[in-house]
Design a protein around this motif. Structure first.
Motif, PDB file in Angstrom:
ATOM      1  N   ALA A 127       0.875  -1.249   0.036  1.00 28.84           N
ATOM      2  CA  ALA A 127      -0.020  -0.019   0.066  1.00 28.84           C
ATOM      3  C   ALA A 127       0.925   1.125  -0.001  1.00 28.84           C
ATOM      4  N   ILE A 128       1.994   1.178   0.746  1.00 28.74           N
ATOM      5  CA  ILE A 128       2.843   2.281   0.781  1.00 28.74           C
ATOM      6  C   ILE A 128       3.751   2.340  -0.382  1.00 28.74           C
ATOM      7  N   ALA A 129       4.020   1.573  -0.908  1.00 23.19           N
ATOM      8  CA  ALA A 129       4.613   1.480  -2.203  1.00 23.19           C
ATOM      9  C   ALA A 129       3.738   1.894  -3.535  1.00 23.19           C
ATOM     10  N   ALA A 130       2.514   1.912  -3.318  1.00 26.68           N
ATOM     11  CA  ALA A 130       1.582   2.302  -4.266  1.00 26.68           C
ATOM     12  C   ALA A 130       1.408   3.803  -4.031  1.00 26.68           C
ATOM     13  N   ASP A 131       1.299   4.281  -2.647  1.00 28.54           N
ATOM     14  CA  ASP A 131       1.055   5.682  -2.198  1.00 28.54           C
ATOM     15  C   ASP A 131       2.017   5.831  -0.992  1.00 28.54           C
ATOM     16  N   PRO A 132       2.938   6.578  -1.437  1.00 27.60           N
ATOM     17  CA  PRO A 132       4.070   6.683  -0.152  1.00 27.60           C
ATOM     18  C   PRO A 132       3.530   7.681   0.845  1.00 27.60           C
ATOM     19  N   LYS A 133       2.487   8.406   0.508  1.00 31.05           N
ATOM     20  CA  LYS A 133       1.894   9.288   1.637  1.00 31.05           C
ATOM     21  C   LYS A 133       0.586   8.864   2.112  1.00 31.05           C
ATOM     22  N   PHE A 134       0.507   7.727   2.109  1.00 31.79           N
ATOM     23  CA  PHE A 134      -0.616   6.916   2.902  1.00 31.79           C
ATOM     24  C   PHE A 134      -0.576   7.038   4.067  1.00 31.79           C
TER      25      PHE A 134
END
Length: 494
Positions: A127-134
């Motif tokens: 999930a973080i790889a897809a959206d580092p600001k999540f």
């Protein structure tokens, strides 16, 4: 137009009107799947889960691989605790959209709920790889690392969540506080919990967890007053929260306010009469030597669960303190085929000592102390047996070892006082007896021992006061009662 109107109404929190708009849109165009997905979401918002679930399933049939249909169906299934069904829908979402960050994140939450933090960690990292600001994914990653015992990575994940959402997120600060405490970073824990409390007023997630964490942090720093004040605030904010009452009671007890602690534990038991809450109440009654209230609570717990070891040992301690050695022995003696643990054997050795069976007590207590030196009561009793057997040097050595571990060990201080007195150190004995009184003001025997010393040194008025206190604490104390009568009768008439 109907669909756009539905979206506008839903954003304006007019969910009923939005549902009607989506229905109208689908009447006009049954293939408008985005309206079907939004209808399912709106129905779920209204708590109409059955209809919402069917609507979203229909959306997945109408358009195979519809990512939002599968994702929202997964969300709904997870709310219903159908974790396997939710994971299957998230997997279908990711098959169509491999970088769907929310699906990865929710999949991780589902794995965590299933007790698999390793798979959860992998999902949160994706999930973080897809959206580092999540920020939520960083927070959930911290929870997973925490469950795995990887506190360093957990701390970094929570700190990242705080950086990404510094204004509105209280959860990461609370978890950071717990982690800092685990790592011995007490001052950082205080600041993290304080910030969590401040932020919780903003994000609407105000709970007692941060207050209780802050209190534990204050106690770890030796600041009982601050801990008590924190929990008093928590109880004021959450008067019906049993855990807040229990924590407040614990803090008051640590501060020595047993009456205040009893009041909080009693309220906690009314709110949630769990075995843990009732045991805590019984323990503080026992500490105050209110056996008439502690004993029925312990017995009720053992009637409900005869294997409740904590209640059994606590009741044995109470019976020992009350001088009811016969009942204590009956409780502690192993049944046929039962093997007593070290804690029970320690108390059984104390019973034998006080019932005048030193030949049994010495072997039992020596075996217990050799196996588990943390049994301080057993070590103190063993020292006193050595003293009664005439080996004052050995008694002093054992009792010194007890007091080096716990300088406020009331039984150790009492027995050390007797040892010093027998060795001719009257001044040291008096100090030890007085320290025992301070360590446990509700323990009658140190008052009686102090009275005996004061009487022997011709300080009669002080001796009478000490005997009075012993009788006040334990009305059936024969030695103190008889001594007080004797001194009162021999007092010169005015």
């Amino acid at each position: 137009m109907r669909f756009n109107l539905g979206e506008a109404l839903q954003r304006a929190s007019r969910t009923d009107d939005a549902i009607e708009a989506y229905r109208e849109a689908l009447k006009l165009d049954a293939k408008l799947n985005v309206a079907r997905v939004n209808l399912g979401k709106a129905l779920a918002e209204k708590g109409l889960n059955g209809e919402a679930k069917e609507t979203l399933r229909e959306a997945t049939r109408q358009k195979l691989g519809d990512t939002e249909a599968h994702y929202n169906l997964g969300v709904l299934l997870m709310r219903e605790n159908d974790l396997d069904g939710a994971i299957a829908e998230y997997q279908r979402t990711l098959a169509a959209a491999p970088k769907h960050a929310s699906a990865h994140n929710n999949m991780g939450v589902a794995f965590n709920e299933k007790g698999d933090p390793r798979k959860a960690t992998d999902a949160f990292l994706k999930a973080i790889a897809a959206d580092p600001k999540f920020a939520e994914a960083h927070f959930n990653l911290g929870l997973a690392y925490y469950q795995l015992g990887d506190f360093a990575r957990a701390t970094k994940a929570f700190e990242k969540a705080v950086v990404l959402e510094p204004q509105r997120s209280s959860g990461p600060y609370t978890q950071l506080g717990h982690l800092y405490l685990t790592q011995g970073k007490k001052k950082q824990a205080v600041e993290a919990f304080k910030t969590a409390i401040e932020k919780s007023a903003e994000d609407g997630k105000k709970t007692t967890e941060a207050y209780q964490g802050l209190a534990r942090a204050w106690l770890s720093l030796g600041k009982a007053d601050e801990a008590v004040a924190t929990l008093k605030t928590a109880v004021g904010a959450f008067p019906k929260d049993a855990s807040a009452r229990a924590a407040y009671g614990e803090a008051l007890r640590a501060k020595g306010d047993l009456d205040g602690a009893i009041a909080e534990y009693e309220e906690g038991v009314k709110l949630a009469p769990t075995p843990e809450n009732r045991l805590a109440l019984a323990d503080v009654y026992a500490q105050k030597r209110v056996g008439a209230k502690a004993q029925p609570l312990y017995k009720a717990l053992l009637d409900e669960d005869p294997t409740n070891r904590a209640a059994k040992l606590a009741l044995a301690d109470l019976l020992l303190a009350m001088g009811d050695y016969v009942a204590a022995e009956g409780l502690l003696k192993p049944k046929d085929g039962e093997e007593a643990d070290t804690a029970a054997l320690a108390r059984l050795g104390i019973v034998h000592s006080r019932r005048g069976r030193p030949e049994l007590a010495v072997s039992e207590l020596e075996a217990v102390v050799a196996k588990d030196p943390a049994q301080l009561e057993a070590r103190a009793e063993l020292g006193f047996i050595y003293l009664r057997g005439g080996d004052g040097a050995k008694a002093r050595k054992v009792l010194t070892s007890v007091l080096s571990v716990d300088p406020r060990h009331s039984l150790g201080l009492l027995y050390m006082g007797h040892t010093l007195y027998q060795q001719g150190n009257t001044k040291g004995a008096e100090k030890s007896f007085r320290n025992a009184v301070q360590a446990d003001p509700n323990f009658a025997e140190p008052h009686n021992a102090l009275g005996q010393l004061l009487e022997a040194t011709k300080r009669i008025d002080e001796a009478k006061d000490a005997y009075k206190m012993a009788v006040q604490l334990q009305p059936d104390h024969p030695d103190a009662r008889d001594a007080l009568k004797r001194l009162t009768a021999s007092a010169p008439k005015p």
